[in-house]
Every structure is written in C-alpha cells, then in structure tokens.
Design an enzyme around this catalytic site. Structure first.
Site, PDB file in Angstrom:
ATOM      1  N   HIS A 163      23.339  24.268  29.728  1.00 31.45           N
ATOM      2  CA  HIS A 163      24.463  24.472  30.659  1.00 31.45           C
ATOM      3  C   HIS A 163      24.192  23.882  32.040  1.00 31.45           C
ATOM      4  CE1 HIS A 163      26.497  26.944  27.741  1.00 31.45           C
ATOM      5  NE2 HIS A 163      25.515  27.812  27.704  1.00 31.45           N
ATOM      6  N   ASP A 199      23.574  24.975  19.668  1.00 36.42           N
ATOM      7  CA  ASP A 199      23.732  26.303  20.276  1.00 36.42           C
ATOM      8  C   ASP A 199      25.185  26.775  20.093  1.00 36.42           C
ATOM      9  OD1 ASP A 199      22.174  28.031  22.671  1.00 36.42           O
ATOM     10  OD2 ASP A 199      24.366  28.138  22.786  1.00 36.42           O
ATOM     11  N   HIS A 201      27.044  28.040  22.218  1.00 35.16           N
ATOM     12  CA  HIS A 201      27.828  27.712  23.411  1.00 35.16           C
ATOM     13  C   HIS A 201      27.812  26.208  23.678  1.00 35.16           C
ATOM     14  CE1 HIS A 201      26.235  31.872  23.887  1.00 35.16           C
ATOM     15  NE2 HIS A 201      27.482  32.111  24.271  1.00 35.16           N
TER      16      HIS A 201
HETATM   17  C1  OKP Z   1      23.495  30.525  27.242  1.00 36.62           C
HETATM   18  B1  OKP Z   1      23.112  29.657  26.045  1.00 36.62           B
HETATM   19  C2  OKP Z   1      27.393  37.727  28.073  1.00 36.62           C
HETATM   20  C3  OKP Z   1      28.255  36.741  28.826  1.00 36.62           C
HETATM   21  C4  OKP Z   1      27.910  35.338  28.492  1.00 36.62           C
HETATM   22  C5  OKP Z   1      26.858  33.368  29.454  1.00 36.62           C
HETATM   23  C6  OKP Z   1      26.285  32.957  28.155  1.00 36.62           C
HETATM   24  C7  OKP Z   1      25.261  31.879  28.328  1.00 36.62           C
HETATM   25  C8  OKP Z   1      24.656  31.424  27.032  1.00 36.62           C
HETATM   26  N1  OKP Z   1      27.209  38.919  28.813  1.00 36.62           N
HETATM   27  N2  OKP Z   1      27.243  34.726  29.577  1.00 36.62           N
HETATM   28  O1  OKP Z   1      24.095  28.741  25.665  1.00 36.62           O
HETATM   29  O2  OKP Z   1      22.710  30.405  24.882  1.00 36.62           O
HETATM   30 ZN    ZN Z   2      24.144  29.794  23.640  1.00 34.28          ZN
END
Ligand code: OKP
Ligand code: ZN
Length: 354
Positions: A163, A199, A201
């Site tokens: 990210h 991933d 996300h």
């Molecule tokens: C990082 B990686 C959860 C809210 C989500 C951001 C997620 C980041 C993921 N309490 N907050 O891509 O695994």
């Molecule tokens: Zn993630």
C-alpha cells in the site's frame, strides 16, 4: 529456497489502529512473521539469512527523498512535541484531499503526517523506520540473489509494503518492498519484470509506482475495492498510463470468492504475465485470502496454497516472494510456507522430467 528474514521486524509494534470510530488493537502484529519463520524451520525449508545492508540510495528508485527524510526523523519529531509521546504511537488525523496543497511541506508535524499518509490505521512507532528499512534490505537482497542466479528467494518481513506509495504510508505499509525488489531486478538487468499481487487488498502503492512504465507489469487479484480497502484504487478499468498503457491489470473479485474462481483468475493473470514477456516475477505474497482471515473476505483453505505455489512455478520465471498481509496469525505460517513448498515441489518435478 533462500529466505531473507527481517530480524528487526518486531521493532515495529503498533499498539492501536483507528477502526469504526474507536482505537482497536493492531491486526498487523510481530507474531505473524514469527509463525512463518517457525514453519520454515520446522520444514527445513532452506537457508534463512539476514539481509545485506543497502545504501539509502537504493530506495530512491521507488520513494521520494522528502518522504524518506520524513520517515527517518518522524519518531524523534513526535517525541520532541511532548516527551509523553514516547509512550504512544503517532497516527495522522488530517489529510490534503482535493483542492488542498501537497506541494508545500508544512513545519507542523501533524500536517506532515497527513501529507505522507493515506489512513489512520497505520501507527508509526519508535521502531517503524528501522523495521521498514531492514525489510527493504530483505526485498533488495532477495532480488539480488535471484539476479545472481537463484531460481527463487523469499523476503520474510513486516511491516508489509504494497500500500505504500512513492511518498506515502498506509494500510500498515511504509516502504514498498515488492516495488523495491522489482526495481532492483530492473537495475540488475532484467528488461521486463512483472509483479503479481496476491494479497486480499489491492496493492495501490505498487500499482501507482509503476503505472506509467512499460518495463514493469503490475497485476493484482483482490477484494473488490467497491467494498474492500483501499477503496480508491484497484478497479478493472485501470490499465496503465502513457508508456505504461497495457501494463496494468486488476482482477477485483467479490467477498466470498473461493479457490475455484480465484485459481482460474490466477491462471488468467499468469498468462498475461507470459504475454507481457516478463523475464522475472515478484510475488506480493499476502496470505489474507485465507478463509479464516479476520479482516478479509475470500475463502481459500490451507491445502489450496500448495496449488497456488504449483501454479506460480508453472510460470517458469526467476521469482522473488515478498511477504505482505495475512492476519489469521495461528495459520499464516503454514499457509505461506505451503505456497513456497508447492512452488519448490513443482519445480523439482519439472527438473526430473527434463
Ligand atoms: C494491509 B495488507 C481493519 C481495517 C482495514 C486496512 C487494511 C490494510 C491491509 N480494521 N485496514 O494489504 O494486508
Ligand atoms: Zn492485505
């Protein structure tokens, strides 16, 4: 497969993240990497070594100087505001959204926290810089090993990286390890490099870093950003810009997606990587596609990850694996090492048949 382990990862240990109006314990915890390390050792998976130390200039192919300057001194600035800050992490709370200026660097610390970040879920701690910096060394070392002839290498590090953009942190990420690995492969002479982000996300930082470049292909399979973090990037119509048009491809999938559809999507993504003519591959290895992940919505199961490794091996490319997310802490080690083992097994079978 050789593993470059970030032995300083636990220096980054956030306490709380902002979630639905309250501060909750961080999901991104040191035990994650420790479980992967323990599983590698349990299966005698190969050499586990500390990274080489790279000069800060190795980061400048990916990150801006002013962002690196900020990160280097952020903790000291935070504590200088108030000695009591030493007991709490720094979180941003104000951001330069549309119509506000991001070219001016304010002297106010909170203002710069917002300028250089995308969310309030990524605490900056006393050890964040040393952990992230050593993680970057792991990614760079893994890329160098692959450039030196290793078939594959694993950068086992946290905090994650995908990210993080050229000049911002967020989504638990500070330095973009996968982007650094890809850029290092380019510097070492691979003309065309692909990044495959697995991933849950979308890897918004990685996509943005290479969006207008024709030499690095980015493709990602992830939860649909209509409903899933990071929300503002990762849609199917993002195909690259300028010279990079056609070198970006997103595969958003709905919550609840299981291994059948996910695997077919992986096969599509890998055939595009082949069509691009990639000479090396960087895998952003997020394990939050697991059915038991507490913040994600896909339904992959532990044995599926052996098949994932098998598919990746079939691409036949020198491969750098970079550890990203995965928050089902008890299972993350077995799942991650299943991918690596599936990869190694497929590779050994290929060796025998040729
Ligand atoms: C990082 B990686 C959860 C809210 C989500 C951001 C997620 C980041 C993921 N309490 N907050 O891509 O695994
Ligand atoms: Zn993630």
């Amino acid at each position: 497969m050789i593993t470059y382990f970030n032995h300083l990862h636990s220096q980054h240990q956030g306490k709380l993240e902002m979630f639905r109006g309250e501060l909750v314990p961080c999901f991104e915890v040191p035990a994650r990497a420790d479980h992967v390390l323990a599983e590698l050792k349990k299966r005698s998976f190969g050499a586990i070594v500390q990274p080489e130390a790279f000069d800060d200039s190795a980061l400048l192919g990916v990150h801006s100087q002013r962002y690196l300057d900020f990160l280097t001194h952020a903790w000291d600035e935070w504590v200088a505001l108030d000695p009591a800050n030493a007991t709490r992490d720094a979180l941003p709370s104000v951001w330069p959204v549309r119509s506000l200026r991001s070219d001016v660097l304010p002297t106010n610390f909170a203002a710069r926290m917002g300028l250089f970040s995308m969310d309030a879920g990524s605490p900056l701690t006393s050890g964040t810089w040393v952990a992230a910096r050593t993680g970057a060394d792991c990614a760079l070392s893994a890329a160098l090993a692959v450039a030196g002839g290793e078939r594959a290498a694993f950068a086992l590090t946290r905090p994650p990286g995908h990210h993080a953009g050229a000049d911002f942190f967020g989504g638990y990420c500070f330095l973009n390890n996968a982007a650094l690995a890809a850029q290092q492969l380019r510097t070492q002479g691979f003309e065309r490099v692909a990044i495959l982000d697995l991933d849950y996300h979308h890897g918004n930082g990685t996509q943005a870093i290479f969006y207008d470049r024709a030499d690095v292909y980015f493709t990602s399979i992830h939860g649909d950003p209509q409903t899933e973090y990071p929300f503002y990037l990762g849609y199917a119509d993002e195909l690259g810009a300028g010279a990079g048009i056609g070198c970006n491809r997103n595969w958003p999938l709905p919550r609840g997606t299981g291994f059948g559809v996910w695997r077919a999507t992986l096969q599509h993504a890998l055939s595009d990587v082949a069509e691009f003519g990639a000479q090396a591959l960087v895998v952003s290895l997020g394990m939050d596609t697991f059915v038991g992940d507490p913040i994600s919505g896909f339904a992959l199961q532990t044995p599926d990850y052996l098949q994932v490794g098998d598919e990746l091996a079939k691409a036949g490319l020198p491969t750098v694996f970079v550890f990203e997310g995965g928050y089902a802490v008890a299972e993350v080690g077995v799942n991650a090492v299943n991918v690596l083992q599936g990869f190694e097994q497929a590779r050994n079978i290929n060796k025998k048949s040729t």
